[in-house]
Design an enzyme around this catalytic site. Structure first.
Site, PDB file in Angstrom:
ATOM      1  N   ASP A 294       0.840  -1.213   0.000  1.00 21.90           N
ATOM      2  CA  ASP A 294       0.000   0.000   0.000  1.00 21.90           C
ATOM      3  C   ASP A 294       0.869   1.254   0.000  1.00 21.90           C
ATOM      4  OD1 ASP A 294      -2.205   1.649   0.163  1.00 21.90           O
ATOM      5  OD2 ASP A 294      -2.459   1.399   2.316  1.00 21.90           O
ATOM      6  N   GLU A 328      -2.337  10.221  -0.942  1.00 18.02           N
ATOM      7  CA  GLU A 328      -3.622   9.533  -0.890  1.00 18.02           C
ATOM      8  C   GLU A 328      -4.014   9.197   0.544  1.00 18.02           C
ATOM      9  OE1 GLU A 328      -6.323   6.050  -0.607  1.00 18.02           O
ATOM     10  OE2 GLU A 328      -4.236   6.180   0.016  1.00 18.02           O
ATOM     11  N   GLU A 329      -3.022   8.819   1.365  1.00 14.48           N
ATOM     12  CA  GLU A 329      -3.318   8.258   2.680  1.00 14.48           C
ATOM     13  C   GLU A 329      -3.978   9.239   3.643  1.00 14.48           C
ATOM     14  OE1 GLU A 329      -3.475   5.331   3.322  1.00 14.48           O
ATOM     15  OE2 GLU A 329      -1.944   4.167   2.296  1.00 14.48           O
ATOM     16  N   ASP A 356      -4.515   0.015  -6.254  1.00 17.10           N
ATOM     17  CA  ASP A 356      -4.316   0.390  -4.849  1.00 17.10           C
ATOM     18  C   ASP A 356      -4.996  -0.631  -3.936  1.00 17.10           C
ATOM     19  OD1 ASP A 356      -3.654   1.710  -2.529  1.00 17.10           O
ATOM     20  OD2 ASP A 356      -5.204   3.249  -2.714  1.00 17.10           O
TER      21      ASP A 356
END
Length: 460
Positions: A294, A328-329, A356
């Site tokens: 990830d 993104e996180e 993802d």
């Protein structure tokens, strides 16, 4: 007469089946062969994970990853490679967290926790308080302020184990992580501890983003994740004695936003250079492991799509871009920035594909599009079937390409086998040794094949 009937019947069957030349099968076979025998995705990920490591937005690791991504894309001889500036949040974990359960004064049991991303720190000496266990926000409201004020709220709703689609199980409980602190603070809680989003029982706490919404800074309470084994222990001890206390200390801090970048590379289309097809993943990761699943896997698979297109000699009709999205996180700033600039420039994006969901064995794709384009995708299933990859469904695509959504674009997400994904997701064991080389390379070839077909036959 019988011969004529047979001929007409055969013709009608042929007309009813979409026709694809043998060339498609040959091209896909070459794509898979190259990825599995001369692929670069595994070596790229080895470097990204083991030489750079974790890549939380705003960190030195993220900065190094941007430089590495641009350098590697430059080596591929693409038509364009550039950095797209984007401001990102900078949250730091600080010293390792510490926690214990106190069953009576002086008698403690150490447990495994980690701060949730975006959380505030505890006071310098930590927090110790009685605990109230809940499974959802409705239970929280039913208890009310009189039963919660001054206590630590323990959210203990597990992922639903009987759901085959593990992302559905994740979606069914992740709100306690994201909004738990906000909801608990309304009733006077001093902190929240949240069961890790993990289907198995182990000792690893899993971090992830939480947010305070419009809660004022002075009213924000610390939020931590507890491992599933220790969540079970805490729940059992509470059932035996409601008066036990929980102590934890964390040292995280939210700093000012900093500048980072999306990394973008492009092969310019031969027929439709102003129509763009995108493939990507997110370059940032959480800080506990090295983000191999990830989303290091998605990054190198997306880079490999453009490399394999060039290596096989495919001359794409549309302009194909790889985008290594940042943040993104804990913010989605990169995805939003890319879509914002595309709109400002009037760029026509017709297709976007994201990886993802980890680097496990690919099973197929989910498509977010209209019926005409979905039906076209279904006619390609037989081409993927020899690779045991033909699970096509309508559904979500990916967080970073989501901001591109409109009523015309086709969005797609690679769907690997997800049964093991949440064993690693946002935890310290999301490291390179958890990656299977062949599974990773199969995913890269699968994505390349879909991009090839979308480019060749176009969007309806």
């Amino acid at each position: 007469m019988n011969f004529l009937k047979t001929a007409l019947l055969s013709l009608s069957i042929l007309i009813s089946i979409p026709f694809y030349s043998q060339n498609d099968e040959e091209v896909m076979k070459e794509i898979y062969n190259l990825s599995l025998t001369k692929g670069k995705s595994y070596d790229w990920l080895n470097y990204l994970s083991n030489q750079i490591g974790s890549r939380l937005s705003g960190s030195l690791g993220a900065e190094k990853a941007v430089a590495w991504g641009k350098e590697e894309l430059d080596k591929l001889g693409l038509d364009k490679v550039w950095l797209q500036p984007v401001m990102v949040p900078k949250w730091v974990r600080g010293a390792k967290e510490y926690a214990f359960i106190e069953s009576e004064p002086g008698k403690t049991t150490t447990v495994n926790i980690c701060a949730l991303g975006g959380s505030v720190a505890t006071p310098a000496l930590g927090i110790k308080a009685n605990v109230v266990e809940v499974h959802n926000f409705e239970e929280l409201a039913a208890l009310g302020k009189e039963n919660i004020e001054g206590k630590i709220v323990f959210f203990n709703r597990p992922m639903q184990a009987d759901l085959i689609h593990t992302f559905e199980a994740y979606g069914g409980c992740v709100n306690q992580r994201g909004q738990g602190a906000v909801e608990a603070a309304k009733y006077g809680a001093v902190a929240v501890v949240v069961r890790s989003m993990n289907l198995r029982l182990d000792d690893l706490p899993h971090t992830g983003a939480m947010n305070y919404g419009d809660t004022s800074v002075e009213n924000r309470i610390p939020a931590a994740a507890i491992s599933t084994n220790d969540a079970e222990l805490l729940s059992t001890m509470l059932n035996l004695d409601k008066n036990i206390k929980f102590y934890f200390k964390q040292n995280c801090k939210q700093l000012s936003d900093v500048q980072s970048y999306n990394v973008i590379g492009e092969i310019t289309g031969s027929e439709f250079p102003k129509q763009y097809m995108v493939v990507g993943g997110h370059l940032d990761s959480w800080d506990l492991g090295d983000g191999s699943h990830d989303d290091g896997a998605g990054i190198v698979q997306s880079m490999e799509v453009l490399r394999l297109i060039k290596e096989t000699g495919i001359k794409p009709k549309h302009s194909i871009r790889v985008v290594l999205f940042m943040n993104e996180e804990n913010g989605l700033r990169g995805g939003k920035k890319y879509a914002e600039e595309a709109k400002q420039k009037g760029e026509n994006h017709v297709f976007a594909l994201e990886s993802d969901s980890g680097g496990f064995t690919p099973r197929g794709f989910s498509f977010d599009c209209d019926e005409a384009n979905y039906n076209q995708a279904l006619t390609w299933q037989y081409l993927f079937k020899p690779y045991l990859i033909h699970y096509f469904e309508k559904g979500g695509s990916g967080a970073d390409i989501g901001p591109l959504k409109n009523d015309k674009i086709v969005l797609a997400g690679l769907r690997p086998d997800s049964q093991r994904y949440f064993d690693y997701h946002h935890a310290s064991n999301d490291t390179f040794d958890a990656i299977n080389k062949r599974e990773l390379e199969l995913g890269a070839a699968t994505m390349t094949s879909l991009m090839y077909l979308m480019d060749k036959y176009g969007v309806k």
